[in-house]
Write a protein that holds these residues in place. Structure first.
Motif, short mmCIF file in Angstrom:
data_model
loop_
_atom_site.label_atom_id
_atom_site.label_comp_id
_atom_site.label_asym_id
_atom_site.label_seq_id
_atom_site.Cartn_x
_atom_site.Cartn_y
_atom_site.Cartn_z
N VAL A 423 -16.38 -10.91 18.90
CA VAL A 423 -15.28 -11.20 17.99
C VAL A 423 -14.70 -9.87 17.53
O VAL A 423 -15.45 -8.99 17.11
N THR A 424 -13.39 -9.70 17.62
CA THR A 424 -12.76 -8.50 17.07
C THR A 424 -11.93 -8.90 15.86
O THR A 424 -11.28 -9.94 15.85
N SER A 425 -11.99 -8.08 14.82
CA SER A 425 -11.28 -8.41 13.60
C SER A 425 -11.12 -7.16 12.75
O SER A 425 -11.93 -6.24 12.83
N ARG A 426 -10.06 -7.16 11.91
CA ARG A 426 -9.90 -6.08 10.94
C ARG A 426 -10.74 -6.32 9.70
O ARG A 426 -10.88 -5.44 8.87
N HIS A 427 -11.27 -7.51 9.57
CA HIS A 427 -12.19 -7.82 8.48
C HIS A 427 -13.63 -7.76 8.97
O HIS A 427 -13.90 -7.95 10.16
N THR A 428 -14.55 -7.54 8.08
CA THR A 428 -15.97 -7.46 8.46
C THR A 428 -16.59 -8.82 8.69
O THR A 428 -17.69 -8.93 9.23
N LEU A 429 -15.93 -9.90 8.26
CA LEU A 429 -16.41 -11.28 8.44
C LEU A 429 -17.85 -11.45 7.96
O LEU A 429 -18.74 -11.86 8.72
N PRO A 430 -18.13 -11.14 6.69
CA PRO A 430 -19.51 -11.23 6.20
C PRO A 430 -20.08 -12.64 6.29
O PRO A 430 -21.29 -12.81 6.48
N GLY A 431 -19.23 -13.66 6.15
CA GLY A 431 -19.72 -15.02 6.25
C GLY A 431 -20.30 -15.31 7.62
O GLY A 431 -21.32 -16.00 7.76
N LEU A 432 -19.67 -14.78 8.67
CA LEU A 432 -20.16 -14.99 10.03
C LEU A 432 -21.48 -14.24 10.25
O LEU A 432 -22.38 -14.73 10.92
N VAL A 433 -21.58 -13.06 9.66
CA VAL A 433 -22.81 -12.27 9.79
C VAL A 433 -23.96 -12.95 9.05
O VAL A 433 -25.07 -13.06 9.57
N ALA A 434 -23.67 -13.45 7.82
CA ALA A 434 -24.73 -14.03 7.01
C ALA A 434 -25.17 -15.40 7.51
O ALA A 434 -26.36 -15.68 7.62
N ALA A 435 -24.20 -16.27 7.82
CA ALA A 435 -24.53 -17.66 8.14
C ALA A 435 -24.85 -17.88 9.61
O ALA A 435 -25.65 -18.76 9.94
N GLU A 436 -24.21 -17.13 10.50
CA GLU A 436 -24.35 -17.37 11.94
C GLU A 436 -25.21 -16.32 12.64
O GLU A 436 -25.41 -16.40 13.85
N GLY A 437 -25.69 -15.33 11.89
CA GLY A 437 -26.54 -14.31 12.50
C GLY A 437 -25.81 -13.37 13.42
O GLY A 437 -26.42 -12.76 14.31
N ALA A 438 -24.49 -13.22 13.24
CA ALA A 438 -23.74 -12.30 14.08
C ALA A 438 -24.10 -10.86 13.75
O ALA A 438 -24.47 -10.53 12.62
N HIS A 439 -23.99 -9.99 14.75
CA HIS A 439 -24.29 -8.57 14.56
C HIS A 439 -23.00 -7.81 14.30
O HIS A 439 -22.07 -7.87 15.12
N PRO A 440 -22.88 -7.09 13.18
CA PRO A 440 -21.66 -6.31 12.95
C PRO A 440 -21.69 -5.00 13.72
O PRO A 440 -22.74 -4.35 13.85
N LEU A 441 -20.56 -4.60 14.24
CA LEU A 441 -20.41 -3.31 14.91
C LEU A 441 -19.13 -2.68 14.37
O LEU A 441 -18.03 -3.08 14.75
N ALA A 442 -19.26 -1.75 13.46
CA ALA A 442 -18.11 -1.08 12.85
C ALA A 442 -17.60 -0.01 13.80
O ALA A 442 -18.35 0.88 14.19
N LEU A 443 -16.33 -0.11 14.15
CA LEU A 443 -15.74 0.84 15.09
C LEU A 443 -14.96 1.89 14.30
O LEU A 443 -13.92 1.58 13.71
N ASP A 444 -15.48 3.10 14.29
CA ASP A 444 -14.85 4.19 13.56
C ASP A 444 -13.86 4.89 14.49
O ASP A 444 -13.67 4.50 15.65
N LEU A 445 -13.22 5.95 13.96
CA LEU A 445 -12.31 6.72 14.78
C LEU A 445 -13.05 7.40 15.92
O LEU A 445 -14.23 7.76 15.79
N PRO A 446 -12.41 7.58 17.05
CA PRO A 446 -13.07 8.29 18.15
C PRO A 446 -13.30 9.75 17.78
O PRO A 446 -12.69 10.29 16.86
N SER A 447 -14.16 10.39 18.53
CA SER A 447 -14.41 11.80 18.29
C SER A 447 -13.19 12.63 18.71
O SER A 447 -12.31 12.15 19.42
N THR A 448 -13.17 13.88 18.27
CA THR A 448 -12.07 14.77 18.66
C THR A 448 -12.01 14.94 20.17
O THR A 448 -10.93 14.96 20.77
N ALA A 449 -13.19 15.04 20.79
CA ALA A 449 -13.23 15.20 22.24
C ALA A 449 -12.65 13.97 22.94
O ALA A 449 -11.91 14.08 23.93
N GLU A 450 -12.97 12.78 22.43
CA GLU A 450 -12.44 11.57 23.05
C GLU A 450 -10.93 11.45 22.84
O GLU A 450 -10.20 11.01 23.73
N ALA A 451 -10.46 11.83 21.64
CA ALA A 451 -9.02 11.81 21.39
C ALA A 451 -8.29 12.78 22.32
O ALA A 451 -7.23 12.47 22.85
N ARG A 452 -8.88 13.96 22.51
CA ARG A 452 -8.26 14.94 23.41
C ARG A 452 -8.24 14.38 24.84
O ARG A 452 -7.26 14.57 25.58
#
Length: 939
Positions: A423-452
């Motif tokens: 599931v991709t979302s701009r929200h963390t969807l805590p209800g899905l994590v708490a009730a359905e056992g989903a695993h959160p994966l926070a996607l941060d900004l890429p590294s400088t090397a990856e951006a380059r």
């Protein structure tokens, strides 16, 4: 065998060496290995048409000889001869427009019988009928004679089907062992379980079952030694320890627990269907890096036994959540042999745009899982239940992209823990994590090397290496956000002579923020990049960019964009080109454009600031006027009797050469047209909403889109009632009844037709009353009650005659003729049909004329004059083909086949029925099943 079942059929076997047996019980010689391999491919997916190119790819795996295509045809010819049997005179391999397919009764194929017995067993197990479940499971396992497709190379489609079948067999062996343990037959299980473990030593469940059997048999030391052997094997070969369930079982045996139960029992699930959806879009060519996140997805979604679990990929807009999900999905397709589902949930479009309701989404997913349109349940709860059933016990990947909240996602989770879900979302969807056992994966900004790396890939290594400081500043100014980087890179690539530092300086001078997508970290502020791109636009392009955000959906044609802007197409094209060059718009196909949802949100913010409410209302009205006028022109070409209210003039319209081009246009635009109805209601353009719904009826009907027709006509009924418009309300009730009729909801159809009749009676509208009577006649006839249909047809004729409605008279006369033919009064039927044909020379409506020739043919058939009946049917077929009415053509083909059958021409009748069945099956018509049974009886 049931004596009523007829002679024994041919039998096909793939659960071992590939074999075919005649109806007389003789094993057939199938020819050389390559020929057998081609038959195996056909049997791996019976009923599926394979093209010559697909056969070549499967048989030679990318290294075909020059004669490969000819060899395939030779193999098919030889197999057809080999598969002829006294009890099966027709060839089992049929030629299709797209290639060849194998036609067989599912129960004559051992793998299909295995699936059926397995499903029966699980059904019995769910009802706690353990003995019945065991008999079904053991009967399923008895069909196996060795490895599936034994002796054939394990590659291509045979590899995936073989893996699925072997996984099902292993699971079934475990279920059988579990049932024997429940029954106390632990002594009998010990040796079979040891043999099972020797064959597949890394499956933990049989090890646990063996430990339970040994412990129950009083062999506690042997049970503990079995655990130590498993521990050594897993540690040496895989580098892991036994799972927590086995560790707990080991502890209980050490403690001499006498209440040991069965081990590792799983809830029984339905075996996966054969249809394998492949819905993933292509991954982005700009995707770079993200090695850590890709590895994390693998850890969360894959374990030793295959796919499992749900991951919620979260992050700010434009950070690359979808890019990451698609890259991982394409890299791991082999873990999902049962296919991939993908849907954009539209959770974050413009602020006024609603996310796609899960009830709408599930209706779009069911056809991908093999459900025909008319088989979709009417109620959302039943649709969700069917979705869960079809995804149970399957190894699917489900990508739910752009989710708004947990409630939107929760009903769309599959019915099996063996599926992988991203599931991709701009929200963390805590209800899905708490009730359905989903695993959160926070996607941060890429590294400088990856951006380059992203910039280098887009700009070229030479240009980036020549200006390294400017590249570093671009990375810094864009906050390393992938969307911002891609826009900047596109800007630089479009101006190859510009110094990169000049573009970096422009970014440095531009400030601002995107309020709707603001974060605590200023480095992720999108408005800096988007406003910079916007400021560089000409006045015309900037105004068009703002206006495009008011379009009902993200996809728009050049003609609709011209109407939206209120300018001729040739004047709007330069602005479209400018937006495309600056990556604020994408021309994804000729003259069709799409805008990313973040850019649409930004454009709507801008129009709120720069344009008045009256300006925005005028844009929306021009858009609705455009689609109303274009749909009206298309509807008139498709259905000559359709005469909706004239809409206001429009700046630009698509040019339709004939009804075929009109249908082609509607096929492309149907999503936006349906959205336009909701858009009109949302912004109080109620007249447009009602007129659009009326105008879309013949177009949706021709494409058999009955669920969509029901939805917009229900909206039209509500809006017309609110406006106090009884004429519009009557028409909406009538068209809503049409949708219910086609969905076989006869009671609802009659209720809406009675409501329509009440409004038409109130208005004294005779043509409307006549049309409603004709629809009532249709309902009663379809239900199988032509006697009840007859008075309505008579009433329609009287009303049409009194109002001088020549087309209505012709339709009513045909309806009378058909009803009398159905009531076995063919002579009277012929009189009415011939009178109808005479009137149709005046109205020139190809569909009405086609219906009447079909009715006339049916009347002559009932009269016993079959050559004349056949001639009438062929006249109808020509008209149906010209009108591209596939449903009408199929029904007439069936009746033409009946006429040939009555004359003793059985071969021609079978060919005609088969052609009709192909059409009806493709559109999901319920009569396809009856026709299939007729064809089977004919054989």
């Amino acid at each position: 065998m049931d004596p009523a079942a007829g002679p024994p059929a041919m039998r096909y076997r793939v659960l071992g060496p590939v074999e075919a047996w005649s109806s007389a019980g003789e094993r057939l010689a199938l020819g050389p290995p390559m020929q057998v391999r081609l038959l195996a491919v056909l049997m791996s997916q019976p009923g599926t048409a394979w093209s010559i190119d697909q056969f070549v790819d499967e048989l030679w795996q990318g290294r075909p000889p020059k004669s490969a295509a000819g060899n395939v045809k030779t193999y098919v010819w030889a197999l057809r001869r080999a598969l002829r049997s006294p009890g099966f005179p027709e060839p089992a391999i049929l030629a299709e427009a797209t290639g060849y397919r194998l036609v067989l009764d599912a129960q004559t194929l051992d793998s299909a019988a295995f699936d059926d017995l397995t499903q029966r067993g699980y059904h019995a197990l769910r009802q706690d009928r353990c003995s019945d479940a065991l008999r079904a499971f053991e009967a399923a396992l008895a069909l196996w004679r060795g490895e599936p497709f034994a002796g054939l190379p394990g590659r291509g489609v045979l590899l995936s089907v073989r893996a699925r079948l072997e996984e099902q067999r292993s699971s079934l062996l475990e279920e059988v062992a579990d049932l024997h343990l429940r029954a106390g037959r632990h002594n009998e299980l010990i040796e079979p379980l040891r043999a099972q473990i020797d064959g597949d030593p890394l499956r933990e469940r049989p090890w646990g079952q063996l430990m339970v059997a040994l412990a129950r048999a009083g062999r506690r030391a042997d049970a503990l030694a079995t655990y130590r052997r498993l521990h050594r094997q897993l540690s040496d070969e895989v580098g892991v320890e036994p799972g927590p369930d086995l560790q707990q079982l080991h502890t209980r045996i050490l403690r001499a627990d006498r209440e040991l139960s069965t081990f590792g029992a799983r809830p029984p699930d339905k075996p996966p269907p054969r249809l394998v959806p492949r819905q993933l879009p292509a991954p982005s060519t700009l995707f770079t890096g993200r090695t850590r996140e890709l590895a994390r997805l693998t850890t969360l979604l894959l374990d030793d036994t295959g796919p499992a679990g749900t991951v919620v990929v979260t992050g700010t807009g434009g950070v690359g959540k979808t890019w990451l999900a698609l890259r991982w999905a394409h890299d791991n397709l082999h873990h999902f042999p049962d296919g991939q589902l993908h849907v954009d949930l539209g959770g974050f479009g413009t602020p006024t745009q609603e996310a796609s309701p899960s009830a709408v989404v599930v209706r779009s997913l069911l056809p991908a899982l093999g459900v025909k349109p008319l088989e979709i349940p009417a109620e959302p709860a039943a649709q969700f239940a069917l979705y869960r059933s079809l995804t149970a016990d399957r190894r699917l990947l489900v990508l739910l992209d752009n989710a708004r909240d947990a409630e939107q996602v929760r009903p769309l989770l599959p019915g099996s823990a063996r599926c992988g879900v991203i599931v991709t979302s701009r929200h963390t969807l805590p209800g899905l994590v708490a009730a359905e056992g989903a695993h959160p994966l926070a996607l941060d900004l890429p590294s400088t090397a990856e951006a380059r790396q992203l910039l280098v890939r887009r700009l070229g290594a030479q240009r980036a290496a020549a200006q390294p400081a400017a590249v570093d500043e671009l990375i810094s100014r864009t906050a390393r956000l992938p969307l911002a980087l891609s826009i900047v890179a596109a800007r630089a690539a479009a101006r190859p002579t510009f110094p990169l530092q000049a573009i970096a300086d422009d970014l440095a001078e531009s400030r601002g923020g995107l309020a709707a997508l603001a974060t605590d970290d200023a480095a992720t502020d999108l408005r800096t990049v988007l406003s910079w791109s916007y400021r560089l636009l000409s006045a015309d392009a900037a105004r068009l960019f703002r206006q495009l955000s008011l379009h009902p959906v993200a996809d728009i044609s050049a003609a609709a964009a011209a109407s939206l802007a209120g300018a001729p197409p040739h004047l709007i094209r330069p602005a479209l080109d400018e937006l495309t060059r600056t990556n604020l718009l994408a021309e994804h196909s000729p003259n069709r454009f799409r805008c990313h949802d973040l850019l649409r949100a930004y454009g709507e913010e801008l129009t709120d600031v720069h344009d008045t409410a009256a300006d925005r209302s005028a844009v929306r009205k021009r858009v609705l006027d455009h689609y109303l006028r274009a749909a009206r022109a298309a509807a008139r070409l498709v259905d000559a009797g359709h005469q909706p209210t004239d809409p206001p003039p429009d700046a630009s319209l698509p040019a339709f050469a004939d009804h075929r081009s009109a249908l082609a246009w509607f096929t492309i635009e149907q999503r936006v047209l349906l959205a336009a109805v909701d858009e009109a209601v949302a912004h109080s353009f109620n007249a447009h909403a009602v007129q659009l719904a009326q105008t879309l009826t013949p177009l949706l009907s021709r494409l058999s889109r009955w669920h969509d027709l029901a939805a917009i006509q229900a909206t039209a009924v509500t809006v017309a009632q609110g406006r106090g418009d009884p004429r519009a309300e009557a028409l909406a009730h009538r068209d809503l009844a049409l949708a219910h009729l086609q969905l076989r909801r006869y009671g609802a159809a009659r209720r809406h037709l009675r409501s329509a009749m009440a409004r038409y009676d109130q208005l004294g509208d005779r043509p409307g009353q006549a049309s409603t009577h004709l629809h009532l006649a249709w309902v009663y006839d379809t239900e199988g009650n032509p006697a009840e249909a007859l008075p309505h047809a008579r009433a329609a004729l009287a009303l049409s005659s009194s109002s001088d409605d020549r087309r209505g008279e012709a339709v009513a006369l045909n309806s009378l003729g058909w009803s009398y033919a159905r009531l076995d009064e063919p002579a009277r039927a012929i009189v009415y049909c011939e009178e109808a044909l005479a009137l149709q020379e005046e109205v020139e409506d190809r569909l009405v004329t086609a219906h009447t020739w079909d009715s006339l043919g049916f009347a002559y058939h009932r009269l016993g004059v079959h050559p004349t009946a056949a001639a009438c049917y062929r006249r109808a077929l020509l008209l149906y083909s010209d009108a591209e009415d596939q449903c009408g053509r199929a029904e007439t083909l069936v009746r033409l086949g009946d006429a040939h059958q009555a004359e003793g021409d059985h071969d021609t009748s079978a060919d005609l029925w088969r052609e009709a069945w192909t059409i009806l099956d493709r559109i999901g018509h319920p009569e396809a099943v009856e026709l299939s049974e007729r064809l089977a009886a004919h054989r």
